[in-house]
Design an enzyme around this catalytic site. Sequence first.
Site, PDB file in Angstrom:
ATOM      1  N   ARG A  81       7.706 -11.875 -11.743  1.00 54.42           N
ATOM      2  CA  ARG A  81       6.545 -11.801 -10.844  1.00 54.42           C
ATOM      3  C   ARG A  81       5.431 -11.074 -11.581  1.00 54.42           C
ATOM      4  NH1 ARG A  81       5.365  -7.283  -6.763  1.00 54.42           N
ATOM      5  NH2 ARG A  81       3.594  -8.127  -5.649  1.00 54.42           N
ATOM      6  N   HIS A 125      -3.459  -7.994  -7.073  1.00 55.40           N
ATOM      7  CA  HIS A 125      -2.746  -6.724  -7.199  1.00 55.40           C
ATOM      8  C   HIS A 125      -3.787  -5.646  -7.522  1.00 55.40           C
ATOM      9  CE1 HIS A 125       1.486  -5.009  -8.025  1.00 55.40           C
ATOM     10  NE2 HIS A 125       0.668  -3.974  -8.076  1.00 55.40           N
ATOM     11  N   ASN A 299       8.299  -4.616  -0.656  1.00 55.65           N
ATOM     12  CA  ASN A 299       8.329  -3.641  -1.752  1.00 55.65           C
ATOM     13  C   ASN A 299       8.838  -2.330  -1.178  1.00 55.65           C
ATOM     14  OD1 ASN A 299       7.008  -5.694  -3.056  1.00 55.65           O
ATOM     15  ND2 ASN A 299       5.118  -4.569  -3.425  1.00 55.65           N
ATOM     16  N   TYR A 301      10.330   1.719  -2.061  1.00 56.44           N
ATOM     17  CA  TYR A 301      10.647   2.803  -2.992  1.00 56.44           C
ATOM     18  C   TYR A 301      11.365   3.966  -2.306  1.00 56.44           C
ATOM     19  CZ  TYR A 301       7.857   0.292  -6.356  1.00 56.44           C
ATOM     20  OH  TYR A 301       7.398  -0.686  -7.202  1.00 56.44           O
ATOM     21  N   GLU A 376       9.456  -5.716  -5.084  1.00 55.00           N
ATOM     22  CA  GLU A 376       9.386  -4.526  -5.943  1.00 55.00           C
ATOM     23  C   GLU A 376      10.407  -3.516  -5.469  1.00 55.00           C
ATOM     24  OE1 GLU A 376       5.646  -2.441  -6.466  1.00 55.00           O
ATOM     25  OE2 GLU A 376       4.578  -4.342  -6.700  1.00 55.00           O
ATOM     26  N   TRP A 423      10.900  -3.318 -10.236  1.00 52.75           N
ATOM     27  CA  TRP A 423       9.653  -2.749 -10.741  1.00 52.75           C
ATOM     28  C   TRP A 423      10.029  -1.647 -11.710  1.00 52.75           C
ATOM     29  CZ3 TRP A 423       4.706  -4.284 -10.450  1.00 52.75           C
ATOM     30  CH2 TRP A 423       3.776  -3.455 -11.098  1.00 52.75           C
ATOM     31  N   GLU A 430       0.583   3.471 -14.728  1.00 49.11           N
ATOM     32  CA  GLU A 430       0.969   3.749 -13.346  1.00 49.11           C
ATOM     33  C   GLU A 430      -0.243   4.308 -12.577  1.00 49.11           C
ATOM     34  OE1 GLU A 430       3.305   2.849 -11.360  1.00 49.11           O
ATOM     35  OE2 GLU A 430       2.757   4.207  -9.741  1.00 49.11           O
TER      36      GLU A 430
HETATM   37  C1  PNW Z   1       3.496  -0.007  -5.981  1.00 49.23           C
HETATM   38  N1  PNW Z   1       2.637   4.725  -1.623  1.00 49.23           N
HETATM   39  O1  PNW Z   1       2.596   1.003  -5.658  1.00 49.23           O
HETATM   40  C2  PNW Z   1       2.674  -1.011  -6.753  1.00 49.23           C
HETATM   41  O2  PNW Z   1       2.749  -2.319  -6.260  1.00 49.23           O
HETATM   42  C3  PNW Z   1       2.872  -0.971  -8.227  1.00 49.23           C
HETATM   43  O3  PNW Z   1       1.740  -1.491  -8.875  1.00 49.23           O
HETATM   44  C4  PNW Z   1       3.192   0.436  -8.654  1.00 49.23           C
HETATM   45  O4  PNW Z   1       3.207   0.590 -10.049  1.00 49.23           O
HETATM   46  C5  PNW Z   1       4.535   0.786  -8.043  1.00 49.23           C
HETATM   47  O5  PNW Z   1       4.547   0.598  -6.648  1.00 49.23           O
HETATM   48  C6  PNW Z   1       5.016   2.193  -8.345  1.00 49.23           C
HETATM   49  O6  PNW Z   1       4.144   3.135  -7.799  1.00 49.23           O
HETATM   50  C7  PNW Z   1       2.731   1.898  -4.647  1.00 49.23           C
HETATM   51  O7  PNW Z   1       1.760   5.593  -1.709  1.00 49.23           O
HETATM   52  C8  PNW Z   1       1.731   2.844  -4.570  1.00 49.23           C
HETATM   53  O8  PNW Z   1       3.445   4.703  -0.697  1.00 49.23           O
HETATM   54  C9  PNW Z   1       1.708   3.775  -3.581  1.00 49.23           C
HETATM   55  C10 PNW Z   1       2.696   3.765  -2.628  1.00 49.23           C
HETATM   56  C11 PNW Z   1       3.707   2.827  -2.673  1.00 49.23           C
HETATM   57  C12 PNW Z   1       3.727   1.884  -3.703  1.00 49.23           C
END
Ligand code: PNW
Length: 475
Positions: A81, A125, A299, A301, A376, A423, A430
Site C-alpha cells: 500500500r 496521505h 489503521n 496503533y 496500518e 506500517w 515520521e
Molecule cells: C499514522 N494519532 O499516523 C499514519 O497514517 C502514518 O503516516 C504514520 O507514519 C503512522 O501512523 C505512525 O504514526 C498517525 O495521533 C498519526 O492518534 C497520529 C495518530 C495516529 C496515527
Amino acid sequence: MPDSVSSAAFPPAFLWGAATSAYQIEGAVREDGRTPSIWDTFSHTPGKTAGGETGDIAVDHYHRYRDDVALMAELGLTAYRFSISWSRVQPTGRGPAVQVGLDFYRRLVDELLDHGIQPAITLYHWDLPQELEDAGGWPERDTALRFAEYAQFVGEALGDRVERWITLNEPWCSAFLGYASGVHAPGRTDPAASLRAAHHLNLAHGLGAAALRAAMPARNQVAVSLNSAVVRPLSQETADLVAARRIDDLANGIFHGPMLHGAYPESLFRATASVTDWSCVRDGDVRTINAPLDALGLNYYTPALVSAEPGKVGTARADGHGASEHSPWPGADDVLFHQTPGERTEMGWTIDPTGLHELIMRYTREAPGLPLYVTENGAACNDKPGPDGRVHDPERIAYLHGHLSAVRRAMADGADVRGYYLWSLMDNFEWAYGYGKRFGAVYVDYATLERVPKSSARWYGEAARAGTLPPVRAA
Ligand code: PNW
C-alpha cells in the site's frame, strides 16, 4: 487466547502487505514538475518538526523504487500500500494531469505486478498541494471538488492495473492534527476550521469514490482508511461513559456516520454547537458521502483511555502524537486522556492487541458484510545495527505476533478481514517526529540510505510464505 486460534492458518488469499506514504519515503521533492505540498512548507518552517527534518530526500524511494520492490518480493510480501503525491500529478492542485508524474506511479505499479505484489493506492496521505492550502485548504469546499478531479486522473491512468483504491488516509489526522492542534501541516489552530475540514474531507471521499468508479473498471475496490479510535472509559461512571461517547463521536462517528450510515451523529452536532453551526453541510452532501464502499481500511496503533473532568477547559495531550497547547478535540475540552497502563513503544503508545480485535469486531457489527483490511499497524522501536551489521528487533516481532493473532482471532469470531499491511515497509519520515522514530520492518541507514531488513522483516516474510505465524523466537 487459545493457541489453536492464534496459530491457525490464515486463508490462502489473505494479503500480507506493508504500507508507506509518498511524502514519508519518496524524496525528489523538486523533480519532474512536483511542486510543494503543505508538508514541504510545514517541514521547512522552523520549529515544526524534530530537528527541522524534512522529506526533501526521505529514503529516496523515488529513485530506488525498483530495489525496494525487489526487496519486498525477496521478503515474501504479497501486497503493498503506497500513496500518490498529488503535487506530482497536479502541481497546482488543479488543471490537467502531468504525464511524468503519473508515469512514475505506473512504473512502480508495473514493477510490483511483475513481482507478484498486489498494489493498493492511497490517493491522499496528508500532502495537499500548497496552492490549494493557499486558497483555503480543507476548510474550503472547493478542495473536495479538486480532489475528485485528481481522483479521476489517477483512476483513468492506473485503474486498468490497480484493483485496490483508498480515497483518504486517516481524515481525522488531516482535519484535527492539521487544523486544530496544528502539530501536522498546515499547522493551523482553528477549531471551527477543523470541523469544516472534516466535512470537506468526507465530501472529498464521496466525490472521489464516485470519480474513481466512473474512471475505472467495475471490478476495482474503493475503500477509505480510518484511524478509528478504540475509546475506553476510565470507569463505568456515567460522566466517564459520556466522555468516551463524545470522543467516539469526534474520532469515529464524524467519519463513519456519514460514510457508513448516511448521517452525522446528532450528539456530534450538540457537542460542537459552540464551535460551529455546521452550515458547511449542504443538502445532498451526506448522500454523496454515503456512497457504497467495497471495503474498509482500519489503521490501529493503540487504544484511548478517557474520563470526564467537569469544568476543565484544557489541552491534555490527546494521543501521544506531539504535544500542543491546542487540542485536536474541539467540543471535548472537558475530557481527559490517560495513559493506558502497560508496555509502550518508542512513540509512548501502549501496546494492546486486544484493541485491534475490538476495533475489527466493532466494524464487523457497524458495517455487516463489508470486507475489512488492516491498512496500518506497527511499532516504533529503538532499532540499531549490531556489531554484525544486522538489526534485531524482537519487540517488533512480538508486536506483530500479538496484533496478527488478534486479527486471526477476530476472523475466527466472524470478521471478514482480507489482509494486513504492516506500517511500515521501511524506516521513514515520521512527520513531526522526523527520522527519530523508526517504524520500518526494513532498517534505513540515513547516512547511506542503505536498506537492511530487520529480523522482523524476515519473520513477517516467513509468516507471509507460510500463511501462519511463526513463533516469536524464530528470527
Ligand atoms: C499514522 N494519532 O499516523 C499514519 O497514517 C502514518 O503516516 C504514520 O507514519 C503512522 O501512523 C505512525 O504514526 C498517525 O495521533 C498519526 O492518534 C497520529 C495518530 C495516529 C496515527
